[in-house]
Design an enzyme around this catalytic site. Structure first.
Site, PDB file in Angstrom:
ATOM      1  N   GLU A  83     -36.089  32.355  12.022  1.00 49.64           N
ATOM      2  CA  GLU A  83     -35.724  33.560  12.761  1.00 49.64           C
ATOM      3  C   GLU A  83     -36.008  34.788  11.900  1.00 49.64           C
ATOM      4  O   GLU A  83     -35.623  35.897  12.235  1.00 49.64           O
ATOM      5  CB  GLU A  83     -34.271  33.522  13.195  1.00 49.64           C
ATOM      6  CG  GLU A  83     -33.288  33.357  12.067  1.00 49.64           C
ATOM      7  CD  GLU A  83     -31.855  33.418  12.544  1.00 49.64           C
ATOM      8  OE1 GLU A  83     -31.453  34.467  13.043  1.00 49.64           O
ATOM      9  OE2 GLU A  83     -31.152  32.399  12.420  1.00 49.64           O
ATOM     10  N   CYS A 137     -30.287  30.131  14.448  1.00 50.79           N
ATOM     11  CA  CYS A 137     -30.203  29.010  13.496  1.00 50.79           C
ATOM     12  C   CYS A 137     -30.454  27.658  14.150  1.00 50.79           C
ATOM     13  O   CYS A 137     -30.371  26.626  13.485  1.00 50.79           O
ATOM     14  CB  CYS A 137     -28.834  29.001  12.828  1.00 50.79           C
ATOM     15  SG  CYS A 137     -28.458  30.512  11.972  1.00 50.79           S
ATOM     16  N   THR A 179     -22.411  36.692   3.514  1.00 46.44           N
ATOM     17  CA  THR A 179     -22.884  35.459   4.160  1.00 46.44           C
ATOM     18  C   THR A 179     -24.410  35.450   4.284  1.00 46.44           C
ATOM     19  O   THR A 179     -24.963  34.784   5.143  1.00 46.44           O
ATOM     20  CB  THR A 179     -22.218  35.243   5.544  1.00 46.44           C
ATOM     21  OG1 THR A 179     -22.553  36.352   6.402  1.00 46.44           O
ATOM     22  CG2 THR A 179     -20.724  35.145   5.442  1.00 46.44           C
ATOM     23  N   SER A 226     -18.655  35.875  16.896  1.00 49.47           N
ATOM     24  CA  SER A 226     -19.632  34.813  16.626  1.00 49.47           C
ATOM     25  C   SER A 226     -18.916  33.505  16.262  1.00 49.47           C
ATOM     26  O   SER A 226     -19.375  32.418  16.608  1.00 49.47           O
ATOM     27  CB  SER A 226     -20.620  35.233  15.539  1.00 49.47           C
ATOM     28  OG  SER A 226     -20.032  35.226  14.249  1.00 49.47           O
ATOM     29  N   HIS A 229     -23.662  23.182  11.052  1.00 48.97           N
ATOM     30  CA  HIS A 229     -24.363  24.408  10.671  1.00 48.97           C
ATOM     31  C   HIS A 229     -23.361  25.231   9.862  1.00 48.97           C
ATOM     32  O   HIS A 229     -22.243  25.482  10.321  1.00 48.97           O
ATOM     33  CB  HIS A 229     -24.812  25.180  11.918  1.00 48.97           C
ATOM     34  CG  HIS A 229     -25.175  26.605  11.624  1.00 48.97           C
ATOM     35  ND1 HIS A 229     -26.140  26.940  10.707  1.00 48.97           N
ATOM     36  CD2 HIS A 229     -24.675  27.777  12.084  1.00 48.97           C
ATOM     37  CE1 HIS A 229     -26.229  28.253  10.632  1.00 48.97           C
ATOM     38  NE2 HIS A 229     -25.348  28.793  11.456  1.00 48.97           N
ATOM     39  N   SER A 262     -26.909  31.405  17.166  1.00 52.33           N
ATOM     40  CA  SER A 262     -26.280  32.497  17.909  1.00 52.33           C
ATOM     41  C   SER A 262     -27.147  32.916  19.079  1.00 52.33           C
ATOM     42  O   SER A 262     -28.366  32.779  19.066  1.00 52.33           O
ATOM     43  CB  SER A 262     -26.078  33.697  16.990  1.00 52.33           C
ATOM     44  OG  SER A 262     -24.962  33.487  16.177  1.00 52.33           O
TER      45      SER A 262
END
Ligand code: HMG
Length: 391
Positions: free
Chosen positions: A79, A111, A152, A201, A233, A309
């Site tokens: 991505e 992802c 993150t 999220s 994940h 997402s």
């Protein structure tokens, strides 16, 4: 006939920032990052590393001992791609010298796309049992300096070979699926930093887990106790804890904290020191479980959950194969994670900002040389990306 993973390897940048350093800069308590989100270090790519060079290194490692002439497909999941038209996988194909008689293309859905590629490759291999499919998931996670998502971030690539000789893990054909159009995380074409609604999220991740798990159970008739370990994940390791606690409750399993943690902890070890690798994350977690489990996992069924997402989730499973340990690259993987250079905040900022300084007018710009693996991004000339093999 069985289909699954014959070989798996990963690569990350040779530089990292300790999240204590970032916490100090951002005026946060380091324990918010170390304990609250469960991250200690974050890989930071130098100016001459990108998703192609990360992927080429992971690929050359994963292909050791594999007859590359049996590969007919390379799926590049990302991505954070480098071109809107040309697949990043074609640069990898050239750098690692793969055969011409192959198809190479790119997959995108946040992802999730690596898991999507895997799902499509399984039935393909049943119809082409002498072929092999290479999947490379490579990403650089960027949210912006000082942003909520900054701790993150991360960078890395995972490459794995799927075949009808699954020496490491067979993959079950049935899976649970879920798609829902939500704006929890996205990146418009005009920015190279992701936009995110962080708390939302996390909720969307859990909703996708619940729905895809439920469909998996309905389709397979299996239950929670049929699975021995769980691989999630991992945008940050605490997300795995949250997800698994949620699933344990939802499935009505009666487990102590030590018992549910044992089901997920080995899978989170590499992630804690690398950060989010987006499309590669669930496979990095699988590599972490395989490399770090003191228990022999032979014949155990493992559950995997991929979340991208936007959003797509898939819950799928596989069975670890006898003698799988002989086909792992444990020493190499541990040395990749351990032997990296720590950055101070200013150098991290300089590396982070370099990308925005690359010319967009076609002029020539060569990248300074830093520590990389065998492949480096040498620069840009006439809008073309230049790569080189490091001798
Ligand atoms: P935040 O607002 O900075 O953090 O956002 P917080 O205030 O929620 O604190 C985080 C945790 O630290 C909390 O624990 C605090 O209590 C704790 P929780 O309530 O969650 O259990 N805490 C402390 N603990 C110990 N000592 C302390 C301390 N202080 C606080 N002193 C957030 C955190 C993760 C939301 C943010 O970093 C973010 O937005 N990250 C990016 C989005 C993300 O990773 N989302 C995950 C789900 S979506 C996904 O996985 C897809 C994704 O990979 C993208 C894709 O698909 O492509 C992201």
């Amino acid at each position: 006939m069985q289909v699954g993973i014959e070989s798996i390897s990963f690569y990350t940048s040779q530089y990292y920032i300790d999240l204590k350093t970032l916490a100090r800069q951002n005026g946060e308590d380091p324990n918010k990052y170390y304990i609250g989100i469960g991250q200690e270090r974050m890989s930071v790519p130098p100016p001459d590393e990108d998703v192609v060079t990360l992927a080429a290194n992971a690929t050359s490692q994963a292909l050791e001992g594999i007859d590359v002439n049996t590969l007919d497909t390379l799926l590049f999941a990302t991505e954070s791609g480098i071109d809107q038209s040309k697949a990043a996988g074609i640069y990898v194909h050239e750098l690692v010298q793969l055969p011409r008689n192959m198809r190479v293309f790119e997959l995108k859905q946040a992802c999730y796309s690596g898991a999507g590629g895997l799902a499509l490759a399984l039935p393909y291999l049943l119809h082409h049992p002498d072929s092999r499919v290479l999947i490379v998931a490579s990403d650089i996670a960027r949210y912006g300096l000082g942003s909520i998502g900054e701790p993150t971030q991360g960078a890395g690539a995972v490459a794995f070979v799927l075949s009808t000789n699954p020496k490491i893990m067979t993959i079950d054909m049935e899976s649970g699926l879920y798609t829902n159009d939500v704006m929890d995380f996205w990146r418009p074409n005009y920015t190279d930093e992701a936009l995110v609604d962080g708390k939302y999220s996390i909720k969307m991740y859990s909703a996708a887990l619940r729905e895809s798990w439920q469909q998996y159970v309905n389709i397979t008739g299996r239950s929670f106790t049929d699975l021995h370990r769980f691989v999630y994940h991992l945008p940050f390791t605490k997300m795995g804890d949250k997800a698994h606690q949620f699933l344990v409750r939802y499935a009505g399993a009666d487990l102590s904290e030590a018992e549910w943690k044992k089901q997920i902890d080995d899978a989170a070890i590499y992630q804690r020191y690398i950060g989010n690798t987006y499309a590669g994350s669930v496979f990095l977690a699988l590599a972490s479980l395989l490399d770090n489990s003191a228990e022999d996992l032979t014949h155990k069924r493992v559950g995997l959950f991929s979340y991208g997402s936007g959003s797509v989730g898939e819950f799928f499973t596989g069975i670890i194969q006898p003698d799988y340990q002989k086909h792992l690259k444990v020493d190499l993987h541990k040395s990749i994670v351990t032997n990296r250079q720590e950055l101070d905040y200013d150098t991290y900022k300089e590396f982070y900002s370099f990308k925005s300084n690359l010319p967009s007018d076609g002029s020539k710009a060569m990248t300074p040389r830093y520590e990389t693996g065998r492949y480096r991004f040498a620069g840009l000339d006439e809008h073309k990306r230049l790569y080189e093999v490091v001798q």
